[in-house]
Scaffold this motif. Structure first.
Motif, PDB file in Angstrom:
ATOM      1  N   LEU A 157       0.846  -1.194   0.000  1.00  0.00           N
ATOM      2  CA  LEU A 157       0.000   0.000   0.000  1.00  0.00           C
ATOM      3  C   LEU A 157       0.877   1.237   0.000  1.00  0.00           C
ATOM      4  O   LEU A 157       1.966   1.235   0.554  1.00  0.00           O
ATOM      5  CB  LEU A 157      -0.865   0.062   1.262  1.00  0.00           C
ATOM      6  CG  LEU A 157      -2.018  -0.903   1.423  1.00  0.00           C
ATOM      7  CD1 LEU A 157      -2.640  -0.738   2.809  1.00  0.00           C
ATOM      8  CD2 LEU A 157      -3.069  -0.668   0.355  1.00  0.00           C
ATOM      9  N   VAL A 158       0.370   2.289  -0.620  1.00  0.00           N
ATOM     10  CA  VAL A 158       0.961   3.606  -0.444  1.00  0.00           C
ATOM     11  C   VAL A 158      -0.041   4.445   0.337  1.00  0.00           C
ATOM     12  O   VAL A 158      -1.246   4.199   0.300  1.00  0.00           O
ATOM     13  CB  VAL A 158       1.336   4.288  -1.789  1.00  0.00           C
ATOM     14  CG1 VAL A 158       2.478   3.546  -2.457  1.00  0.00           C
ATOM     15  CG2 VAL A 158       0.144   4.407  -2.718  1.00  0.00           C
ATOM     16  N   THR A 159       0.491   5.421   1.061  1.00  0.00           N
ATOM     17  CA  THR A 159      -0.347   6.311   1.866  1.00  0.00           C
ATOM     18  C   THR A 159      -0.113   7.742   1.417  1.00  0.00           C
ATOM     19  O   THR A 159       1.039   8.167   1.285  1.00  0.00           O
ATOM     20  CB  THR A 159      -0.001   6.185   3.365  1.00  0.00           C
ATOM     21  OG1 THR A 159      -0.235   4.832   3.767  1.00  0.00           O
ATOM     22  CG2 THR A 159      -0.858   7.118   4.212  1.00  0.00           C
ATOM     23  N   GLY A 160      -1.205   8.452   1.185  1.00  0.00           N
ATOM     24  CA  GLY A 160      -1.124   9.861   0.825  1.00  0.00           C
ATOM     25  C   GLY A 160      -1.612  10.717   1.979  1.00  0.00           C
ATOM     26  O   GLY A 160      -2.625  10.398   2.607  1.00  0.00           O
ATOM     27  N   VAL A 161      -0.871  11.786   2.262  1.00  0.00           N
ATOM     28  CA  VAL A 161      -1.262  12.750   3.285  1.00  0.00           C
ATOM     29  C   VAL A 161      -1.252  14.132   2.642  1.00  0.00           C
ATOM     30  O   VAL A 161      -0.222  14.583   2.140  1.00  0.00           O
ATOM     31  CB  VAL A 161      -0.309  12.725   4.499  1.00  0.00           C
ATOM     32  CG1 VAL A 161      -0.716  13.784   5.519  1.00  0.00           C
ATOM     33  CG2 VAL A 161      -0.280  11.337   5.138  1.00  0.00           C
ATOM     34  N   ALA A 162      -2.416  14.774   2.646  1.00  0.00           N
ATOM     35  CA  ALA A 162      -2.550  16.112   2.061  1.00  0.00           C
ATOM     36  C   ALA A 162      -2.675  17.137   3.173  1.00  0.00           C
ATOM     37  O   ALA A 162      -3.477  16.967   4.096  1.00  0.00           O
ATOM     38  CB  ALA A 162      -3.785  16.176   1.159  1.00  0.00           C
ATOM     39  N   GLU A 214      -0.344  20.391  -0.512  1.00  0.00           N
ATOM     40  CA  GLU A 214       0.800  19.527  -0.783  1.00  0.00           C
ATOM     41  C   GLU A 214       0.381  18.121  -0.395  1.00  0.00           C
ATOM     42  O   GLU A 214      -0.225  17.920   0.671  1.00  0.00           O
ATOM     43  CB  GLU A 214       2.018  19.934   0.039  1.00  0.00           C
ATOM     44  CG  GLU A 214       3.186  18.994  -0.202  1.00  0.00           C
ATOM     45  CD  GLU A 214       4.395  19.308   0.636  1.00  0.00           C
ATOM     46  OE1 GLU A 214       5.456  19.546   0.048  1.00  0.00           O
ATOM     47  OE2 GLU A 214       4.270  19.307   1.878  1.00  0.00           O
ATOM     48  N   VAL A 215       0.701  17.163  -1.246  1.00  0.00           N
ATOM     49  CA  VAL A 215       0.371  15.770  -0.970  1.00  0.00           C
ATOM     50  C   VAL A 215       1.668  14.966  -0.999  1.00  0.00           C
ATOM     51  O   VAL A 215       2.396  14.991  -1.999  1.00  0.00           O
ATOM     52  CB  VAL A 215      -0.626  15.202  -1.996  1.00  0.00           C
ATOM     53  CG1 VAL A 215      -1.005  13.767  -1.629  1.00  0.00           C
ATOM     54  CG2 VAL A 215      -1.872  16.082  -2.097  1.00  0.00           C
ATOM     55  N   VAL A 216       1.948  14.292   0.101  1.00  0.00           N
ATOM     56  CA  VAL A 216       3.120  13.439   0.194  1.00  0.00           C
ATOM     57  C   VAL A 216       2.645  11.991   0.209  1.00  0.00           C
ATOM     58  O   VAL A 216       1.808  11.616   1.038  1.00  0.00           O
ATOM     59  CB  VAL A 216       3.940  13.754   1.465  1.00  0.00           C
ATOM     60  CG1 VAL A 216       5.092  12.769   1.624  1.00  0.00           C
ATOM     61  CG2 VAL A 216       4.455  15.194   1.423  1.00  0.00           C
ATOM     62  N   ILE A 217       3.168  11.205  -0.716  1.00  0.00           N
ATOM     63  CA  ILE A 217       2.810   9.790  -0.823  1.00  0.00           C
ATOM     64  C   ILE A 217       4.025   8.973  -0.401  1.00  0.00           C
ATOM     65  O   ILE A 217       5.136   9.198  -0.912  1.00  0.00           O
ATOM     66  CB  ILE A 217       2.362   9.435  -2.251  1.00  0.00           C
ATOM     67  CG1 ILE A 217       1.133  10.277  -2.641  1.00  0.00           C
ATOM     68  CG2 ILE A 217       2.064   7.937  -2.372  1.00  0.00           C
ATOM     69  CD1 ILE A 217       0.722  10.145  -4.095  1.00  0.00           C
ATOM     70  N   THR A 218       3.795   8.050   0.532  1.00  0.00           N
ATOM     71  CA  THR A 218       4.878   7.209   1.037  1.00  0.00           C
ATOM     72  C   THR A 218       4.520   5.735   0.897  1.00  0.00           C
ATOM     73  O   THR A 218       3.350   5.369   0.792  1.00  0.00           O
ATOM     74  CB  THR A 218       5.162   7.513   2.527  1.00  0.00           C
ATOM     75  OG1 THR A 218       3.957   7.348   3.276  1.00  0.00           O
ATOM     76  CG2 THR A 218       5.693   8.929   2.714  1.00  0.00           C
ATOM     77  N   ASP A 225       7.626   3.946   4.920  1.00  0.00           N
ATOM     78  CA  ASP A 225       7.596   5.381   5.162  1.00  0.00           C
ATOM     79  C   ASP A 225       8.614   6.139   4.311  1.00  0.00           C
ATOM     80  O   ASP A 225       9.071   7.219   4.672  1.00  0.00           O
ATOM     81  CB  ASP A 225       7.769   5.706   6.653  1.00  0.00           C
ATOM     82  CG  ASP A 225       7.155   7.057   7.003  1.00  0.00           C
ATOM     83  OD1 ASP A 225       6.166   7.451   6.366  1.00  0.00           O
ATOM     84  OD2 ASP A 225       7.687   7.730   7.913  1.00  0.00           O
ATOM     85  N   LYS A 226       8.972   5.569   3.164  1.00  0.00           N
ATOM     86  CA  LYS A 226       9.852   6.231   2.197  1.00  0.00           C
ATOM     87  C   LYS A 226       8.993   7.050   1.246  1.00  0.00           C
ATOM     88  O   LYS A 226       7.967   6.565   0.741  1.00  0.00           O
ATOM     89  CB  LYS A 226      10.659   5.208   1.389  1.00  0.00           C
ATOM     90  CG  LYS A 226      11.552   4.336   2.233  1.00  0.00           C
ATOM     91  CD  LYS A 226      12.776   5.077   2.657  1.00  0.00           C
ATOM     92  CE  LYS A 226      13.741   4.129   3.338  1.00  0.00           C
ATOM     93  NZ  LYS A 226      14.955   4.813   3.740  1.00  0.00           N
ATOM     94  N   ARG A 227       9.417   8.271   0.968  1.00  0.00           N
ATOM     95  CA  ARG A 227       8.653   9.153   0.080  1.00  0.00           C
ATOM     96  C   ARG A 227       8.705   8.617  -1.348  1.00  0.00           C
ATOM     97  O   ARG A 227       9.771   8.392  -1.903  1.00  0.00           O
ATOM     98  CB  ARG A 227       9.207  10.571   0.139  1.00  0.00           C
ATOM     99  CG  ARG A 227       8.296  11.574  -0.574  1.00  0.00           C
ATOM    100  CD  ARG A 227       8.828  12.977  -0.463  1.00  0.00           C
ATOM    101  NE  ARG A 227       8.727  13.464   0.904  1.00  0.00           N
ATOM    102  CZ  ARG A 227       8.225  14.660   1.230  1.00  0.00           C
ATOM    103  NH1 ARG A 227       7.802  15.487   0.297  1.00  0.00           N
ATOM    104  NH2 ARG A 227       8.186  15.024   2.483  1.00  0.00           N
TER     105      ARG A 227
END
Length: 135
Positions: free
Chosen positions: A90-95, A108-112, A116-118
């Protein structure tokens, strides 16, 4: 997760891609997406899938913010930088908001990945417009 009127997920691109919203408020939106089924021919997470996840999260946050003004949000710009490949899990997006105004928003959306690697960094801008009649 119920995101309010007009924000049902059934039959949407989010449901087709397996995106699950875990948290949703104008200040922070979090969702997961499986890599499986969202890959390009080499078996890596498709960059377009990362963009769909990013645009979805920014749009959800923008829509929640826009509701306070009796408006709806429409995406007008997205850009993304893909940092690393992902093959499974799974990848996780945090906006998180960069700007929350009365006529525009930017997130800004960071997907890891699961370590927990970007994987991707994206920015989405939405315009807030009057809700169409009947919406």
């Amino acid at each position: 997760m119920d995101l309010g009127p007009g924000m049902g997920m059934e039959g949407t691109l989010l449901s087709l891609m397996g995106i699950v919203v875990k948290e949703a408020a104008p200040e922070r939106i979090v969702a997961t997406m499986p890599v499986k089924g969202n890959t390009q021919p080499y078996g890596l997470l498709h960059g377009g899938a990362s963009c769909v996840l990013a645009e979805s999260l920014g749009s959800i946050g923008s829509a929640l913010h826009a509701a306070a003004y009796g408006k709806v949000a429409v995406g007008v710009d997205i850009n993304a930088t893909h940092h690393r490949a992902v093959r499974d899990g799974l990848v996780t997006g945090v906006a998180t908001p960069i700007y929350l105004g009365r006529t525009t928003t930017s997130y800004e959306v960071v997907i890891t990945d699961e370590r927990d690697k970007r994987v991707c960094t994206a920015r989405i801008t939405c315009q807030l417009i009057q809700a169409p009649p009947g919406s």
